[in-house]
Design an enzyme around this catalytic site. Sequence first.
Site, PDB file in Angstrom:
ATOM      1  N   GLN A 200       0.813  -1.228   0.000  1.00 44.65           N
ATOM      2  CA  GLN A 200       0.000   0.000   0.000  1.00 44.65           C
ATOM      3  C   GLN A 200       0.842   1.272   0.000  1.00 44.65           C
ATOM      4  O   GLN A 200       0.285   2.376  -0.042  1.00 44.65           O
ATOM      5  CB  GLN A 200      -0.929   0.003   1.222  1.00 44.65           C
ATOM      6  CG  GLN A 200      -1.935  -1.129   1.256  1.00 44.65           C
ATOM      7  CD  GLN A 200      -2.969  -1.051   0.142  1.00 44.65           C
ATOM      8  OE1 GLN A 200      -3.192   0.009  -0.449  1.00 44.65           O
ATOM      9  NE2 GLN A 200      -3.608  -2.164  -0.146  1.00 44.65           N
ATOM     10  N   CYS A 361      -9.204  -8.300   4.609  1.00 48.28           N
ATOM     11  CA  CYS A 361      -8.107  -9.224   4.957  1.00 48.28           C
ATOM     12  C   CYS A 361      -7.367  -8.746   6.206  1.00 48.28           C
ATOM     13  O   CYS A 361      -6.138  -8.873   6.303  1.00 48.28           O
ATOM     14  CB  CYS A 361      -7.137  -9.391   3.797  1.00 48.28           C
ATOM     15  SG  CYS A 361      -7.890 -10.122   2.336  1.00 48.28           S
TER      16      CYS A 361
END
Length: 403
Positions: A200, A361
């Site tokens: 990310q 997740c």
Amino acid sequence: MNRDILEQFPILNQEINGHPLVYLDNAATSQKPLAVIEAVKRYYEHDNANVHRGVHTLGSRATDAYEGAREKVAKFINAKSTKEIIFTRGTTTALNLVASSFGRSICQEGDEIVLTPLEHHSNLIPWQQVAKATGATLKYVKLQEDGSVTLAEVEKVVTEKTKIIAMGYVSNVMGVVNPVKEVAELAHRHGAYMVVDGAQSTPHMKIDVQDLDCDFYAFSGHKMCGPTGIGVLYGKKALLESMEPVEFGGEMIDDVGLYDSSWKELPWKFEGGTPIIAGAVGLAAAIDFLEEIGMDQIEEHEQKLAKYAIERISEIEGLKLYGPRVRKVGLVTFNLGDVHPHDVATVLDASGVAIRAGHHCCQPLMRWLEASATARASFYLYNTEQDVDRLISALIQTKEYFG
């Protein structure tokens, strides 16, 4: 970002349920610019062959393109050498490789592996498996009230028994940027190793692995305008040389006998079988595209969008926003009263606005938040303030719909 950039993404020029598409699920995967689509198409139309094998022209072209992509990646994250760049299927595969090969070889009973409750399952479950296999202990850093990690809290759990600290650079739920450079320095002071999940962070900010001084860094191509199915594991050369492969077969061998075999040198000993050639070509094109815009400009654009989104979304009564109010990445996670996030996402989709709903997740983090699931809108370089306005309008309609 200007209109010219938006026009580079043909998928965004469509209507969903009678409304212009607003794509706000970039933390799950980004869209692909024409430059990447055309690079992959051109490879398959003109250069498709297996690499490192044939001496014919197509084989040479394919090999040059594949290894050229490795050079581009090494430069993009400022690795010392292309030998430190391993192509994988994605962040998950890269982190599993580190855990299965390196983690299991250095950990033993009584050792400690330090994690945070923020971790994506792909940077948590592999370390659970290492602990089970070796007898090592998992320890977790305490989060601040806003979901951030401080160096002081990391220092409280790191001891001389700590062998590995594994941490995401940016949380895919909270949007926080963790102090991985400072934590890496702390890890090394205690004789431990630093593993960074960069899934990310790599698409959204300039990455310098030498400056971070992490021992391993993993990321995926599909979150940064590249194709799916291609990822990267960066590792310090000496550590990668000390590790055993976890996949065996063609391409990664030096010599094979009936009862024993030896491996190629780095990086190829970790790339068994036919590699993801077209994916690497597409990733190289994605890097060219991002660098032409400028990673600093992308980061600045996202910060402005995040600030605007947080200001607008905070105006909606009954909406709970998670994470700090000030952040560097374009991501907002929230719940709209008692409305289930899946219902929120479904109603937004009816208005052409695509967001993510679920546990992302990150089930341990959901329990810390005392939420079964959340809604998440995540922005990228092609998103605009008008997209945020569409999100806010759709959320207000959703609130009215559910009373």
